[in-house]
Design a protein around this motif. Structure first.
Motif, short mmCIF file in Angstrom:
data_model
loop_
_atom_site.label_atom_id
_atom_site.label_comp_id
_atom_site.label_asym_id
_atom_site.label_seq_id
_atom_site.Cartn_x
_atom_site.Cartn_y
_atom_site.Cartn_z
N CYS A 132 78.11 -47.49 53.09
CA CYS A 132 78.01 -47.30 54.53
C CYS A 132 78.17 -45.84 54.96
N ALA A 133 77.99 -44.90 54.03
CA ALA A 133 78.02 -43.48 54.39
C ALA A 133 76.89 -43.21 55.39
N ALA A 134 77.13 -42.29 56.31
CA ALA A 134 76.13 -41.99 57.33
C ALA A 134 74.79 -41.58 56.71
N GLU A 135 74.85 -40.80 55.63
CA GLU A 135 73.64 -40.35 54.94
C GLU A 135 73.63 -40.89 53.52
N SER A 136 72.49 -40.87 52.89
CA SER A 136 72.36 -41.36 51.52
C SER A 136 73.44 -40.69 50.66
N PRO A 137 74.15 -41.45 49.83
CA PRO A 137 75.28 -40.90 49.09
C PRO A 137 74.97 -39.58 48.36
N LYS A 138 75.77 -38.58 48.67
CA LYS A 138 75.52 -37.21 48.23
C LYS A 138 75.39 -37.05 46.72
N GLU A 139 76.22 -37.72 45.96
CA GLU A 139 76.19 -37.56 44.50
C GLU A 139 75.16 -38.46 43.83
N ARG A 140 74.29 -39.07 44.62
CA ARG A 140 73.23 -39.92 44.06
C ARG A 140 71.86 -39.46 44.53
N ARG A 141 71.73 -38.22 44.90
CA ARG A 141 70.45 -37.69 45.38
C ARG A 141 69.75 -36.90 44.28
N SER A 142 68.52 -36.49 44.57
CA SER A 142 67.69 -35.74 43.62
C SER A 142 67.45 -36.53 42.34
N ILE A 143 67.17 -37.81 42.52
CA ILE A 143 66.89 -38.69 41.38
C ILE A 143 65.58 -39.43 41.63
N CYS A 144 64.88 -39.73 40.57
CA CYS A 144 63.65 -40.51 40.71
C CYS A 144 64.01 -41.99 40.80
N TYR A 145 63.01 -42.85 40.83
CA TYR A 145 63.26 -44.27 41.07
C TYR A 145 63.85 -45.00 39.88
N ASP A 146 63.19 -44.95 38.71
CA ASP A 146 63.68 -45.71 37.56
C ASP A 146 63.48 -44.95 36.26
N HIS A 147 63.94 -45.53 35.16
CA HIS A 147 63.90 -44.86 33.86
C HIS A 147 62.47 -44.57 33.42
N GLU A 148 61.57 -45.50 33.66
CA GLU A 148 60.17 -45.29 33.30
C GLU A 148 59.62 -44.04 33.99
N ALA A 149 59.93 -43.88 35.27
CA ALA A 149 59.48 -42.70 36.02
C ALA A 149 60.11 -41.43 35.47
N LEU A 150 61.38 -41.51 35.11
CA LEU A 150 62.09 -40.36 34.53
C LEU A 150 61.43 -39.93 33.23
N GLU A 151 61.10 -40.90 32.40
CA GLU A 151 60.47 -40.61 31.11
C GLU A 151 59.06 -40.02 31.26
N LYS A 152 58.37 -40.39 32.33
CA LYS A 152 57.00 -39.90 32.54
C LYS A 152 56.95 -38.43 32.93
#
Length: 189
Positions: free
Chosen positions: A81-101
């Motif tokens: 319920c943080a006002a903004e998207s959780p700060k320590e969980r940003r700058s990430i892609c969607y899933d492992h497959e996307a990360l590997e690509k």
């Protein structure tokens, strides 16, 4: 890693976290009308693995709070319920497959993988919209949401935010990542 149910906090961390959650619960009563904190606390104390996951939500900036109770199972449902998207969980892609690509400039992690490591579920569109009825969230950031297999199979992923007092659903390549995009999670206790 799975659900991390074997991970537990020390007694002092349990007490500290329960204090934080109680304070947040009491300051935001409109999020959980008809729910008694004593019942929530009892559930928390009997589920140390869930406390570990809630602590992961807390230390990554999620500010978890009770938003509902499942009337069939009696489980309390927590969302970030943080006002903004959780700060320590940003700058990430969607899933492992996307990360590997990604060939260059890979992000450090993915939303789906982080959620799994934390023992939580990423919010789906319905849950995200329900959260937005409890306040104004993601007015400056955005959050990945659980993406349908049909969209994901074609290389895309979905995210939402709130602008102009409206909840918007968007798409992006699953391998994209931005400093202002993270993800929100849910946990049933």
């Amino acid at each position: 890693m799975g659900k991390n149910n074997k991970k537990e906090l020390s007694a002092s961390l349990n007490k500290e976290l329960i204090g934080i959650l109680k304070s947040r619960f009491e300051k935001n009563m409109s999020r959980h009308k008809g729910i008694d904190w004593k019942d929530v606390q009892s559930r928390l104390e009997n589920n140390p693995g869930k406390l570990w996951s809630l602590n992961e939500m807390e230390i990554t900036g999620g500010e978890p709070d009770v938003v509902d109770v499942d009337k069939k199972t009696g489980e309390y449902i927590f969302y970030d319920c943080a006002a903004e998207s959780p700060k320590e969980r940003r700058s990430i892609c969607y899933d492992h497959e996307a990360l590997e690509k990604r060939k260059e400039h890979k992000p450090t992690n993915s939303a789906i993988n982080m959620a799994s490591e934390m023992g939580i579920e990423i919010l789906n569109e319905e849950q995200y919209r329900a959260l937005q009825k409890l306040g104004s969230f993601d007015t400056k950031t955005s959050s990945w949401i659980l993406t349908t297999p049909e969209v994901r199979k074609l290389g895309g992923a979905l995210f939402c935010d709130r602008r102009y007092n409206t909840i918007f659903l968007y798409h992006n390549g699953a391998d994209s990542y931005y400093a202002a995009r993270g993800f929100r999670g849910s946990l049933r206790v």
